[in-house]
Design an enzyme around this catalytic site. Structure first.
Site, PDB file in Angstrom:
ATOM      1  N   GLU A 150       0.676  -1.178  -0.028  1.00 47.45           N
ATOM      2  CA  GLU A 150      -0.034   0.029  -0.174  1.00 47.45           C
ATOM      3  C   GLU A 150       0.747   1.267   0.006  1.00 47.45           C
ATOM      4  O   GLU A 150       0.547   2.274   0.195  1.00 47.45           O
ATOM      5  CB  GLU A 150      -0.856  -0.041   1.232  1.00 47.45           C
ATOM      6  CG  GLU A 150      -0.272  -0.049   2.627  1.00 47.45           C
ATOM      7  CD  GLU A 150      -0.066  -1.557   2.975  1.00 47.45           C
ATOM      8  OE1 GLU A 150       0.538  -1.347   4.117  1.00 47.45           O
ATOM      9  OE2 GLU A 150      -0.257  -2.498   2.441  1.00 47.45           O
ATOM     10  N   ARG A 172      -1.746  18.638  -0.502  1.00 43.92           N
ATOM     11  CA  ARG A 172      -2.918  18.245  -1.408  1.00 43.92           C
ATOM     12  C   ARG A 172      -3.382  16.869  -1.613  1.00 43.92           C
ATOM     13  O   ARG A 172      -4.497  16.443  -1.529  1.00 43.92           O
ATOM     14  CB  ARG A 172      -2.493  19.103  -2.736  1.00 43.92           C
ATOM     15  CG  ARG A 172      -3.734  19.337  -3.658  1.00 43.92           C
ATOM     16  CD  ARG A 172      -3.446  20.394  -4.903  1.00 43.92           C
ATOM     17  NE  ARG A 172      -2.498  19.956  -5.445  1.00 43.92           N
ATOM     18  CZ  ARG A 172      -1.311  20.809  -5.990  1.00 43.92           C
ATOM     19  NH1 ARG A 172      -1.200  21.860  -5.404  1.00 43.92           N
ATOM     20  NH2 ARG A 172      -0.477  20.192  -6.776  1.00 43.92           N
TER      21      ARG A 172
END
Length: 154
Positions: free
Chosen positions: A66, A86
């Protein structure tokens, strides 16, 4: 392999840049509670959120489990922090529904990065970004930790 080859090409053209390593927080819970198919869907959602948050010329790749990497060619310190934040916020906004008609599961990521990588060896940059990733994890997850190798060399 593709990510690292592309990063190598971009680094030869842009002597400045930043590397981010992004790891899904508490990902094992998803696989354990809802199964690997739900885990795959979570990874797709995270990938989409990362792609939506990066700049046009940035490259992203899954580098294991992951874990993802993003290379920001030509990025300044400030741009690296802005893009990382962001990405973090974009993932946090994902509405992930592992079970239909049930409460969404919050997805978050921790991000470690290195800006001003210049001519540093890839292994050194990866080690420093990974170290910063673990700082983000230890400080509560869903965080960004970026440092600047050139600032340390004094």
């Amino acid at each position: 392999e593709y990510f690292f080859e592309e990063m190598k090409k971009l680094r030869s053209a842009n002597r400045i840049g930043a590397l981010l390593i992004i790891d899904a927080d508490h990902f094992k819970i998803i696989n354990d509670r809802w199964g690997h198919l739900a885990g795959d869907e979570a990874l797709k959602a995270i990938t989409s959120a990362i792609r939506d948050a990066i700049r046009t010329d940035d490259i992203v790749g899954r580098i294991g489990g992951e874990e993802f990497a993003v290379f920001l060619a030509g990025a300044s310190d400030l741009q690296a922090i802005e893009v990382a934040e962001r990405i973090r916020a974009s993932v946090e906004e994902v509405i992930f529904l592992p079970e239909p008609d049930k409460k969404p599961h919050l997805l978050t990521v921790s991000i470690g990065g290195v800006a001003k990588i210049g001519d540093a060896q890839l292994s050194e940059v990866m080690r420093d970004a990974d170290r910063n990733l673990y700082k983000a994890k230890r400080s509560g997850r869903n965080r960004v930790v970026i440092d600047y190798p050139l600032d340390r060399a004094a």
